[in-house]
Write an enzyme that holds these catalytic residues in place. Structure first.
Site, mmCIF file in Angstrom:
data_model
loop_
_atom_site.group_PDB
_atom_site.id
_atom_site.type_symbol
_atom_site.label_atom_id
_atom_site.label_comp_id
_atom_site.label_asym_id
_atom_site.label_seq_id
_atom_site.Cartn_x
_atom_site.Cartn_y
_atom_site.Cartn_z
ATOM 1 N N THR A 190 0.822 -1.206 0.000
ATOM 2 C CA THR A 190 0.000 0.000 0.000
ATOM 3 C C THR A 190 0.861 1.263 0.000
ATOM 4 O OG1 THR A 190 -1.548 -1.233 1.373
ATOM 5 C CG2 THR A 190 -1.812 1.146 1.346
ATOM 6 N N ARG A 218 -12.631 -9.463 -1.765
ATOM 7 C CA ARG A 218 -11.845 -9.182 -0.568
ATOM 8 C C ARG A 218 -11.578 -7.685 -0.418
ATOM 9 N NH1 ARG A 218 -6.402 -6.901 0.688
ATOM 10 N NH2 ARG A 218 -5.835 -7.757 2.732
ATOM 11 N N ASP A 221 -7.361 -3.649 4.869
ATOM 12 C CA ASP A 221 -7.407 -2.647 5.936
ATOM 13 C C ASP A 221 -7.390 -1.218 5.408
ATOM 14 O OD1 ASP A 221 -4.642 -3.244 5.142
ATOM 15 O OD2 ASP A 221 -4.111 -1.740 6.627
ATOM 16 N N THR A 241 0.842 -0.689 6.284
ATOM 17 C CA THR A 241 1.043 -1.402 5.028
ATOM 18 C C THR A 241 1.358 -2.849 5.375
ATOM 19 O OG1 THR A 241 2.321 -1.489 2.956
ATOM 20 C CG2 THR A 241 3.505 -0.854 4.942
ATOM 21 N N GLY A 244 -3.185 -6.870 5.555
ATOM 22 C CA GLY A 244 -4.263 -6.083 6.125
ATOM 23 C C GLY A 244 -5.095 -6.792 7.171
#
Length: 331
Positions: A190, A218, A221, A241, A244
């Protein structure tokens, strides 16, 4: 015998000593004062993202504008295979995106399972500013984006389509466990960004295409306030990151900010949040988690589960990557 003259002399020396100590303390405090503005973000794709954010921060702009502009850079870069355009698809070959944004007042917006839109972070900001909600998902998020001027775009690149077909042909099973040795092959890195501007306003943003070849539907986070990102303008902000699911189970970013509220430094707060995962998740060794944190004053820090987590920093004193300390390196 203490005469009036000796009392005055001693008092004067004492006052001078206090004054000198006060000046020394003030000087030390000045040296220790964090530098503002500052922007930090995850991984090496945070470097160009920070540069874009800095254009706004250096002009005394708003940190919310800075973090949005910053993370839009990797969202539009097909070479960044874990964010936006060019992101690795899910098990059905669909590129599905998650993003969120949060300002210093606690206002937040997010989108989850969004398809066909290159800049989910900007859609998330509109959710925050134009709706009574925090999160929109799936077809509803897409409809909202189109109604607000965004255009449908093809996010699956030719290269990613070839990789997905290869993965499907090999009938490889999806595993949420991160490939530590080869994160470039199958990663979920991320881009999370935190910034504090010259006026002390702290904001954050987070955007991702999620785990490589994840189950269709899916959501990680990244769009969840308190998990992938949390900001409290009176204290600081944190972002995550990595895997998640582990962040969601421990509400990692919220936890980091609460540790900071209780007096911990950003780096120490990130470490304690990682230790919570170590304590609660049995197979934590098979995952990677990285946290970054930034205080209202401009102090920053990070900590990760596995070695190798880099985060990008830019302020008036430093521009570049820093490697976070890791829990497993300590064992």
């Amino acid at each position: 015998m203490v005469t009036r003259r000796s009392f005055i002399t001693k008092s004067t020396i004492g006052i001078a000593g206090i004054s000198a100590s006060t000046k020394m303390f003030a000087s030390e405090m000045w040296k220790a004062e964090p530098c503002k503005p500052v922007v930090i973000s995850t991984w090496n794709h945070g470097l160009p993202a920070n540069e874009e954010a800095w254009k706004i921060l250096a002009g005394n702009g708003y940190s919310l504008d800075a973090v949005e502009a910053g993370v839009r850079v990797p969202e539009a870069d097909p070479e960044v295979i874990t964010v936006g355009y060019g992101g690795i698809p899910d098990a059905k070959g669909k590129v599905t995106l998650d993003a969120c944004i949060m300002n210093e007042k606690g206002d937040a917006g997010s989108v989850a399972y969004l398809q066909h839109i290159m800049h989910p972070v900007s859609v998330a900001r509109l959710v925050m500013e134009k709706t009574p909600h925090v999160m929109l998902s799936g077809k509803g998020a897409l409809k909202f984006a189109l109604a607000n001027g965004f255009e449908k775009e093809k996010l699956l690149t030719h290269d990613m389509r070839k990789r997905w077909k290869k993965w499907k042909k090999e009938k490889r099973e999806f595993s949420p466990k991160i490939n530590i040795e080869n994160q470039l092959e199958e990663n979920h890195d991320t881009i999370s960004m935190l910034a504090v501007d010259s006026d002390g306003r702290l904001c954050g943003a987070c955007t991702t295409s999620g785990m490589a070849f994840k189950m269709h539907g899916r959501v990680g986070d990244s769009p969840i306030i308190g998990a992938g990102l949390f900001v409290d303008g009176e204290v600081g902000g944190a972002a995550a990151t990595g895997s998640g699911e582990l962040v969601m189970k421990t509400l990692g970013s919220f936890l980091v900010v609460e540790f900071m509220r209780n007096g911990m430094s950003p780096a120490k707060a990130c470490e304690e949040a990682v230790k919570r995962i170590v304590k609660k998740v049995p197979d934590y060794e098979n995952h990677q988690i990285g946290y970054i944190a930034l205080s209202k004053s401009g102090e920053y820090g990070a900590f990760s589960l596995q070695p190798g987590f880099d985060y990008a920093v830019k302020n008036h004193e430093f521009t570049g990557l820093k490697e976070a300390e890791a829990w497993l390196k300590k064992l």
